[in-house]
Design an enzyme around this catalytic site. Structure first.
Site, PDB file in Angstrom:
ATOM      1  N   TRP A 148      46.770  45.440  55.702  1.00 51.03           N
ATOM      2  CA  TRP A 148      47.829  44.982  54.784  1.00 51.03           C
ATOM      3  C   TRP A 148      47.642  45.609  53.399  1.00 51.03           C
ATOM      4  O   TRP A 148      48.630  45.910  52.721  1.00 51.03           O
ATOM      5  CB  TRP A 148      47.864  43.455  54.703  1.00 51.03           C
ATOM      6  CG  TRP A 148      46.707  42.798  54.017  1.00 51.03           C
ATOM      7  CD1 TRP A 148      45.531  42.435  54.590  1.00 51.03           C
ATOM      8  CD2 TRP A 148      46.605  42.440  52.633  1.00 51.03           C
ATOM      9  NE1 TRP A 148      44.701  41.868  53.649  1.00 51.03           N
ATOM     10  CE2 TRP A 148      45.338  41.854  52.437  1.00 51.03           C
ATOM     11  CE3 TRP A 148      47.457  42.537  51.538  1.00 51.03           C
ATOM     12  CZ2 TRP A 148      44.910  41.382  51.199  1.00 51.03           C
ATOM     13  CZ3 TRP A 148      47.025  42.060  50.307  1.00 51.03           C
ATOM     14  CH2 TRP A 148      45.769  41.490  50.141  1.00 51.03           C
ATOM     15  N   ASP A 178      51.318  37.725  44.811  1.00 52.64           N
ATOM     16  CA  ASP A 178      50.479  37.305  45.923  1.00 52.64           C
ATOM     17  C   ASP A 178      51.366  36.669  46.987  1.00 52.64           C
ATOM     18  O   ASP A 178      52.414  36.105  46.674  1.00 52.64           O
ATOM     19  CB  ASP A 178      49.465  36.276  45.415  1.00 52.64           C
ATOM     20  CG  ASP A 178      48.382  35.985  46.424  1.00 52.64           C
ATOM     21  OD1 ASP A 178      47.274  36.518  46.253  1.00 52.64           O
ATOM     22  OD2 ASP A 178      48.642  35.225  47.385  1.00 52.64           O
ATOM     23  N   LYS A 180      51.066  34.029  48.333  1.00 51.37           N
ATOM     24  CA  LYS A 180      51.178  32.580  48.147  1.00 51.37           C
ATOM     25  C   LYS A 180      52.274  32.193  47.158  1.00 51.37           C
ATOM     26  O   LYS A 180      52.567  31.024  47.005  1.00 51.37           O
ATOM     27  CB  LYS A 180      49.841  32.026  47.626  1.00 51.37           C
ATOM     28  CG  LYS A 180      48.710  32.097  48.643  1.00 51.37           C
ATOM     29  CD  LYS A 180      47.536  31.219  48.240  1.00 51.37           C
ATOM     30  CE  LYS A 180      46.676  31.820  47.178  1.00 51.37           C
ATOM     31  NZ  LYS A 180      45.861  32.958  47.592  1.00 51.37           N
ATOM     32  N   HIS A 240      37.326  36.953  43.350  1.00 48.93           N
ATOM     33  CA  HIS A 240      36.622  36.033  44.252  1.00 48.93           C
ATOM     34  C   HIS A 240      35.319  36.634  44.749  1.00 48.93           C
ATOM     35  O   HIS A 240      35.264  37.810  45.113  1.00 48.93           O
ATOM     36  CB  HIS A 240      37.479  35.747  45.493  1.00 48.93           C
ATOM     37  CG  HIS A 240      38.465  34.649  45.290  1.00 48.93           C
ATOM     38  ND1 HIS A 240      39.535  34.462  46.121  1.00 48.93           N
ATOM     39  CD2 HIS A 240      38.539  33.661  44.359  1.00 48.93           C
ATOM     40  CE1 HIS A 240      40.231  33.409  45.722  1.00 48.93           C
ATOM     41  NE2 HIS A 240      39.641  32.925  44.629  1.00 48.93           N
ATOM     42  N   HIS A 247      38.120  44.789  49.635  1.00 50.19           N
ATOM     43  CA  HIS A 247      38.704  45.908  48.889  1.00 50.19           C
ATOM     44  C   HIS A 247      39.035  45.281  47.540  1.00 50.19           C
ATOM     45  O   HIS A 247      39.791  44.293  47.494  1.00 50.19           O
ATOM     46  CB  HIS A 247      39.962  46.435  49.583  1.00 50.19           C
ATOM     47  CG  HIS A 247      40.692  47.467  48.776  1.00 50.19           C
ATOM     48  ND1 HIS A 247      40.719  48.805  49.125  1.00 50.19           N
ATOM     49  CD2 HIS A 247      41.402  47.366  47.622  1.00 50.19           C
ATOM     50  CE1 HIS A 247      41.425  49.467  48.208  1.00 50.19           C
ATOM     51  NE2 HIS A 247      41.856  48.610  47.288  1.00 50.19           N
ATOM     52  N   HIS A 249      40.201  43.491  44.454  1.00 45.85           N
ATOM     53  CA  HIS A 249      41.487  43.007  43.953  1.00 45.85           C
ATOM     54  C   HIS A 249      41.220  41.897  42.954  1.00 45.85           C
ATOM     55  O   HIS A 249      40.200  41.198  43.040  1.00 45.85           O
ATOM     56  CB  HIS A 249      42.381  42.532  45.103  1.00 45.85           C
ATOM     57  CG  HIS A 249      41.712  41.551  46.003  1.00 45.85           C
ATOM     58  ND1 HIS A 249      40.887  41.936  47.040  1.00 45.85           N
ATOM     59  CD2 HIS A 249      41.709  40.202  46.016  1.00 45.85           C
ATOM     60  CE1 HIS A 249      40.420  40.864  47.647  1.00 45.85           C
ATOM     61  NE2 HIS A 249      40.903  39.784  47.043  1.00 45.85           N
TER      62      HIS A 249
HETATM   63  O1  G7M Z   1      40.057  35.593  48.655  1.00 49.23           O
HETATM   64  P1  G7M Z   1      40.515  36.946  48.233  1.00 49.23           P
HETATM   65  O2  G7M Z   1      40.038  37.271  46.850  1.00 49.23           O
HETATM   66  O3  G7M Z   1      40.141  38.035  49.221  1.00 49.23           O
HETATM   67  O4  G7M Z   1      42.083  36.848  48.145  1.00 49.23           O
HETATM   68  C1  G7M Z   1      43.007  37.722  48.752  1.00 49.23           C
HETATM   69  C2  G7M Z   1      44.379  37.408  48.190  1.00 49.23           C
HETATM   70  O5  G7M Z   1      45.315  38.286  48.781  1.00 49.23           O
HETATM   71  C3  G7M Z   1      44.831  35.986  48.487  1.00 49.23           C
HETATM   72  O6  G7M Z   1      45.260  35.366  47.273  1.00 49.23           O
HETATM   73  C4  G7M Z   1      45.979  36.181  49.481  1.00 49.23           C
HETATM   74  O7  G7M Z   1      46.999  35.208  49.365  1.00 49.23           O
HETATM   75  C5  G7M Z   1      46.493  37.563  49.133  1.00 49.23           C
HETATM   76  N1  G7M Z   1      47.108  38.232  50.275  1.00 49.23           N
HETATM   77  C6  G7M Z   1      46.619  38.240  51.543  1.00 49.23           C
HETATM   78  N2  G7M Z   1      47.461  38.989  52.317  1.00 49.23           N
HETATM   79  C7  G7M Z   1      47.253  39.211  53.745  1.00 49.23           C
HETATM   80  C8  G7M Z   1      48.490  39.438  51.533  1.00 49.23           C
HETATM   81  C9  G7M Z   1      49.639  40.250  51.805  1.00 49.23           C
HETATM   82  O8  G7M Z   1      49.894  40.720  52.918  1.00 49.23           O
HETATM   83  N3  G7M Z   1      50.448  40.503  50.725  1.00 49.23           N
HETATM   84  C10 G7M Z   1      50.185  39.997  49.480  1.00 49.23           C
HETATM   85  N4  G7M Z   1      51.058  40.284  48.496  1.00 49.23           N
HETATM   86  N5  G7M Z   1      49.098  39.234  49.211  1.00 49.23           N
HETATM   87  C11 G7M Z   1      48.253  38.954  50.230  1.00 49.23           C
END
Ligand code: G7M
Length: 309
Positions: A148, A178, A180, A240, A247, A249
């Site tokens: 993704w 995000d 969410k 986090h 990766h 972010h």
């Molecule tokens: O916990 P961590 O720091 O890895 O957070 C990953 C963030 O990426 C979370 O806030 C997820 O809601 C967000 N996220 C995960 N996915 C699979 C996607 C996606 O496909 N698109 C977007 N825009 N955000 C995502």
């Protein structure tokens, strides 16, 4: 799945009509969210697991006019002196959508276990324990977990949702909502900055070499937030540890939003990260002891118990 507005909604609705619920994985009354495990029959007849998240989105009443409650249908309630209350259905576009769904399909065991209510365990990770337990786990992450992310960076998916991009391969990133956040309500603004540079797996990898990248995100987050009229001094930026995806972010939220992801056992404020590396030690995060909480059913926790047992 492509991200055109209603065609995506139609596709998800079609998927959900084929959803057979099997288990409520978790429910959280404070965020009004529930996580369901079920099966979805594929077009080829084979069925696969799906995790469906359903939540009540926040109201966005900025443009509400006199017709706001015209469609309202209320059920059982109570009246006491000047106080009355009841629950029901708004049936009003002006009140905004009453449901937000997200679907992971096909869902892996890891997705299912991540969303299932489970006991939590505290760990205290020294650099030595990182090398012995966590790094092998991070190295073993399947590349598919980051599909993704690659889709976003290569503009295959969510391209029109990108609100800011610096294309530099070393210090650049994209900022987009995000998953969410449905973008309706600026008070719950939740953006994510995803770096272009591959190979920075987590906070543990960050050194002085990454300061230009981190400072660039710090500076440009304000430009992205302007799009939603959120001022620069109303932003909370954090990384986090452990992340769900290895990766780098950065989470960018409105300070007004109280989300589970900002808790002290997971969130490291970007300003502090920059200051630790710049003012204390360039290899601060290779030397630091980092504490966090893991789900007792997670693979990483089982690696911790195998190591200590
Ligand atoms: O916990 P961590 O720091 O890895 O957070 C990953 C963030 O990426 C979370 O806030 C997820 O809601 C967000 N996220 C995960 N996915 C699979 C996607 C996606 O496909 N698109 C977007 N825009 N955000 C995502």
């Amino acid at each position: 799945m492509s991200s055109g507005a209603s065609s995506t909604g139609d596709a998800i609705a079609a998927l959900l009509r084929r959803f057979t619920p099997l288990e409520v994985l978790n429910e959280d009354p404070s965020s009004k969210t529930a996580w369901l495990l079920g099966r979805i029959d594929g077009e080829d007849g084979a069925s696969a697991s799906a995790v469906v998240t359903v939540e009540r989105p926040p109201f966005s009443l900025g443009g509400a006019g006199p017709g706001l409650f015209h469609g309202i249908a209320l059920g059982e309630g109570e009246q006491n002196d000047i106080y009355s209350w009841a629950t029901g259905f708004a049936n009003s576009a002006a009140l905004g959508p009453d449901l937000r769904v997200s679907v992971i399909y096909p869902a892996t065991e890891k997705h299912i276990s991540k969303h299932r209510r489970q006991q939590r365990r505290w760990v205290c990770e020294t650099p030595q324990l990182y090398a012995q337990i966590v790094q092998p786990y991070v190295d073993a992450q399947p590349a598919a977990r980051l599909r993704w992310v690659e889709n976003i960076l290569d503009k295959r998916v969510e391209a029109e949702r990108i609100v800011y991009e610096d294309p530099d391969r070393e210090t650049g990133f994209v900022i987009l909502p995000d998953l969410k956040w449905d973008t309706a309500d600026a008070a719950s603004m939740y953006l994510v900055a995803i770096v272009h540079r591959r190979g920075i797996r987590s906070l543990r990898d960050l050194t002085a070499a990454h300061l230009p990248l981190l400072k660039n995100i710090r500076a440009k987050a304000a430009i992205a937030a302007q799009r939603y009229n959120v001022p620069a001094d109303a932003l909370r930026l954090y990384i986090h540890y452990q992340p769900s995806y290895y990766h780098l972010h950065v989470h960018i939220t409105n300070v007004a939003l109280e989300s589970r992801g900002m808790s002290v056992d997971r969130a490291h404020l970007l300003d502090t990260v920059i200051a630790n590396i710049e003012d204390i030690a360039p290899d601060y995060y290779q030397r630091a002891t980092l504490s966090y909480v893991l789900g007792a059913d997670s693979e990483l926790w089982s690696r911790w118990t195998a190591h200590s047992g």
